[in-house]
Write an enzyme that holds these catalytic residues in place. Structure first.
Site, mmCIF file in Angstrom:
data_model
loop_
_atom_site.group_PDB
_atom_site.id
_atom_site.type_symbol
_atom_site.label_atom_id
_atom_site.label_comp_id
_atom_site.label_asym_id
_atom_site.label_seq_id
_atom_site.Cartn_x
_atom_site.Cartn_y
_atom_site.Cartn_z
ATOM 1 N N GLU A 1 46.748 39.564 42.422
ATOM 2 C CA GLU A 1 46.397 38.552 41.167
ATOM 3 C C GLU A 1 47.342 37.997 40.617
ATOM 4 O O GLU A 1 47.437 36.852 39.799
ATOM 5 C CB GLU A 1 45.296 38.897 40.284
ATOM 6 C CG GLU A 1 43.661 39.763 41.016
ATOM 7 C CD GLU A 1 43.745 40.978 42.166
ATOM 8 O OE1 GLU A 1 43.343 40.426 42.913
ATOM 9 O OE2 GLU A 1 44.973 41.503 42.194
ATOM 10 N N ASP B 1 36.645 45.076 45.202
ATOM 11 C CA ASP B 1 36.092 46.335 44.870
ATOM 12 C C ASP B 1 33.839 46.568 44.845
ATOM 13 O O ASP B 1 34.056 46.427 43.901
ATOM 14 C CB ASP B 1 36.950 47.092 44.036
ATOM 15 C CG ASP B 1 38.616 47.777 44.913
ATOM 16 O OD1 ASP B 1 38.578 47.426 45.859
ATOM 17 O OD2 ASP B 1 38.939 48.014 44.105
ATOM 18 N N ASP C 1 47.134 42.809 49.633
ATOM 19 C CA ASP C 1 45.906 42.801 47.998
ATOM 20 C C ASP C 1 46.611 42.445 47.070
ATOM 21 O O ASP C 1 47.597 42.997 46.559
ATOM 22 C CB ASP C 1 45.360 45.062 48.537
ATOM 23 C CG ASP C 1 44.405 45.457 47.468
ATOM 24 O OD1 ASP C 1 43.521 44.870 47.061
ATOM 25 O OD2 ASP C 1 43.934 46.488 48.037
#
Length: 788
Positions: A446, A522, A443
């Site tokens: 990026e 999300d 997670d």
């Protein structure tokens, strides 16, 4: 000082709490200062085009065409893929390619074309280059699939990275797909799409772009053929798409258009031509076969940010068991960490985590751990100290460590573009394995840094190894998560060599399927979020990432019982079937939505378990062919324009068509059928395609149709493997493939081929092998014989 940024700073302190809010303000200003010093100033530029053709030089599989101000290298590979690169760009080095570049096709040769141009003729495509640098890709029959106009560069006068633009024309009937995970897809309408992996910082819906996984990969579907084009550069950029129109204006076709603008990097691309299956096979052979998930990863996963203790996990698991609901994995989010620090455990709330994992494993349930890349910047933190000793963390242009802000507070970031750093990170998973975890979800990669204003990521001037080539975050950003996935996957292969790793990642880039899959991130709770979930899975599959799925129910908010159930029913037919939610959202256990929802969710769970052998077959075939589990309904008939426009249903492999309910209050829905006979698997009612039909969709189920003649491996009532065969139409035959799972190791089970056909007044099912035809060794259950 920018007044707008000052306002954002004040808001950040007020909304995030004094401590974390102040950190995000400092991080934003720090990022701005680092880039002000570290990024080259952008001054005057001069534009450049290739100019007139000057000379040519033949080579293996193609050759080099020189122009006055550039040169173009064209090579056709043995797998049929066409490469071309401007300004001397070669296929390597590349983060997308798997291993070495494929060998050139010796049959493809560079030869003169009319009007002073040149062409390369190959088995699956012909590439024609004009005197001024336009590049056309044609079918073997001569139909133009795409025409890339001469590119344009803008070069800084004082030197530095050139930005560039490539405009392309496609057929008027062409439709665009791909570009990674796009919530507004799977068909990409007119608009501009950014190529920069981005954490939106909130729950997203169909109108939000970009998201976590962007790729410069377009799949273009037209009447003449399908082609995939991949521009192999990881820099920031945009793709502007415009669909064509036939007979527009004065009766002439308006061609479709794609315009790619990149902030830097090489101008090089690959093109693959053929049927969708052939194109994805070539793409997989180029960028790597999708990894095979362990069989348990194809079951049902339950996750939540908010499992506050071992007791809470046991309570949730007991709820599934008491209600006889299948459960295969439980995911622990950052709340099980000690102070949100990666590779740690909160001993107060999870004092006996290995014992908990062992208890769950006895019931067939695995624990899956979140893993974040950011490391708390504090001496005494074991990961920080070992990373410091390894010189593993990203630095700025002045040599100072780059700091961001994530869940543990001030944090530093490993440079995963360095092989030594990847090896160090891969060894850290031993702590997770010792704690009892069997799978991992990456997670915040990026990578994300919480900034009060500006981009929520690292400074663009941050330095990276890039495998020893040295560069900055402008080039490394989009491949950061890909390299992190490589580190985790290779580390797990070393630590547990007898088991297939299970890993999926929020962010990634072209080739990420080599190491695992992804999930939606999300996604917003709501009916638009449900529709976006399907778009993401389908679009990613067409970019070569077959294993993905959404947060069932949406990440935030409180879904209504109807919305939750429809999302759950869709999730049961997607590769990654996982419920998940934020701490602010409502609970996601099926029994929290009432008795009716519970019973209907039970049906979906039981059906998913029954279909697990089929999902494993699809996973095995994806690894061998690159074909996604979830396919658009036009997969086998891309020339059918009605199917090309269908976005609310999908094929699950070759055998099933799934038509989820994506709107509230619906108990019937229209389904666009491909050619052939289809059976409603619940009622065995027969429908004939091609065409649109209206089917029942009661709250208890979503429509699932089986192709006539399909042979589907399923789990029988006794838990063993059996064949579910749907009767072929009279005078027709059918069949299917079965790949039985040989366990969660690396064994290579054989592909079994079955055929179903009428012999007189009965349907006969036989296995076809190298030794001829034989009777199936598996039980056979015929369906559809009494269809109406």
């Amino acid at each position: 000082m920018n007044g707008r940024d000052l306002v954002r700073s004040v808001k950040a302190v007020g909304s995030a709490g004094a401590s974390q809010g102040l950190r995000t303000v400092r991080a934003a200003w720090r990022r701005r200062r680092i880039d002000a010093v570290g990024l080259p100033a952008r001054g005057a530029e001069r534009a450049r085009v290739p100019g007139p053709m000057r000379d040519v030089e033949s080579g293996p599989g193609g050759g080099v065409i020189r122009f006055n101000r550039s040169e173009l290298r064209i090579v056709v590979a043995v797998n049929g893929a066409v490469f071309w690169g401007w300004d001397g760009a070669e296929p390597e080095p590349s983060y997308a390619l798997a291993g070495r570049c494929p060998e050139p096709d010796p049959r493809a040769v560079l030869e003169p074309d009319k009007d002073g141009g040149w062409r390369v003729v190959a088995e699956r495509a012909t590439v024609v280059v004009s005197r001024h640098g336009a590049v056309e890709v044609r079918t073997p029959g001569g139909v133009i699939l795409r025409r890339d106009l001469p590119p344009r560069w803008w070069e800084p006068v004082g030197g530095g990275e050139a930005r560039w633009m490539q405009r392309s024309e496609v057929a008027a009937d062409a439709r665009f797909f791909g570009l990674g995970g796009r919530a507004s897809g799977p068909r990409l309408r007119d608009g501009t799409y950014r190529l920069w992996n981005t954490d939106p910082g909130r729950a997203f819906g169909p109108g939000d772009d970009p998201l976590y996984v962007t790729m410069p990969v377009q799949l273009v579907v037209a009447d003449a053929a399908t082609h995939l084009v991949f521009h192999d550069t990881s820099w920031d950029g945009t793709v502007t798409l415009r669909e064509g129109e036939e007979g527009a204006g004065s009766g002439h076709d308006q061609l479709g258009m794609s315009e790619l603008r990149m902030a830097g990097g090489p101008l090089r691309c690959w093109v693959m031509v053929g049927t969708p299956a052939r194109v994805l096979l070539a793409w997989a052979s180029l960028t790597g076969a999708p990894v095979l998930p362990p069989s348990w990863a194809l079951g049902h996963h339950h996750a939540r940010w908010g499992f506050g203790s071992e007791q809470e996990v046991r309570r949730i698991v007991a709820g599934y068991q008491e209600r006889a609901l299948p459960l295969d994995a439980v995911h622990l989010d950052i709340d099980h960490y000690d102070g949100h620090q990666v590779f740690t455990v909160d001993q107060g709330r999870f004092p006996k985590l290995p014992q908990l994992a062992e208890e769950l494993l006895r019931d067939g349930i695995r624990l899956v751990s979140i893993v974040n890349p950011a490391v708390k910047a504090a001496p005494g933190n074991a990961v920080h100290d070992s990373g410091t000793a390894e010189d593993a963390f990203v630095r700025d242009a002045s040599g100072r460590l780059v700091r961001g802000v994530v869940w543990p507070g001030e944090a530093v970031y490993p440079d995963f573009t360095h092989a030594r750093v990847r090896a160090w990170w891969g060894r850290l998973y031993q702590e997770r394995l010792t704690a009892g975890f069997k799978g991992f979800w990456h997670d915040m990669n990026e990578p994300t840094s919480f900034n009060a204003f500006g981009e929520s990521t690292l400074p663009r001037s941050a330095r990276h190894s890039l495998e020893g080539r040295d560069g900055d975050h402008r080039e490394a950003h989009n491949v950061y998560a890909l390299c992190m996935a490589q580190a985790g996957y290779e580390g797990l292969c070393d630590l547990v060599p007898d088991e297939r790793p299970f890993l999926f990642s929020r962010s990634g880039w072209a080739g990420m399927q080599r190491y695992g899959g992804t999930w939606s991130g999300d996604v917003a709770t709501g009916w638009p979020g449900l529709r976006a979930s399907l778009s993401l899975v389908m679009g990613l599959g067409l970019c070569g990432v077959p294993y993905s799925g959404p947060d069932v129910g949406g990440y935030d908010g409180h879904p209504s019982p109807e919305l939750y159930l429809r999302w759950f029913q869709l999730g049961a037919y997607l590769p990654l079937f996982r419920t998940h939610a934020s701490p602010r959202a409502g609970r996601r256990e099926p029994w929290e939505f009432g008795a009716e929802v519970l019973e209907h969710a039970r049906v979906a769970l039981v059906e998913r378990r029954r279909l697990l052998p089929y999902f494993m077959t699809l996973a095995q075939l994806a690894r061998r062919t690159g074909a996604p589990y979830v396919r658009p309904v036009w997969w086998t008939a891309p020339e059918d324009r009605a199917l090309r426009d269908c976005e609310d249903a999908f094929l699950l492999g070759d055998c099933l068509l799934v038509a989820p309910v994506l709107d509230p209050g619906s108990d019937r829905r229209a389904v666009q059928l491909p050619r052939g006979r289809w059976y409603d698997t619940a009622t065995e009612q027969v429908y004939e395609g091609p065409g649109q039909v209206l089917v029942d969709a009661p709250l208890s189920r979503i429509p699932v149709l089986a192709r006539a003649g399909a042979v589907i491996p399923v789990r029988g009532d006794d838990g063993g493997l059996e064949l579910e065969v749907w009767a072929p139409a009279r005078g027709r035959s059918g069949g299917g493939l079965v790949v039985a799972d040989a366990g969660d190791g690396w064994d290579e089970p054989e592909i079994e081929r079955y055929v179903a056909r009428w012999e007189g007044r009965k349907v006969v099912v036989q296995r076809e092998g190298e030794d001829g035809v034989s009777e199936p060794s598996l039980p056979v259950r015929l369906r559809g014989l009494g269809a109406r």
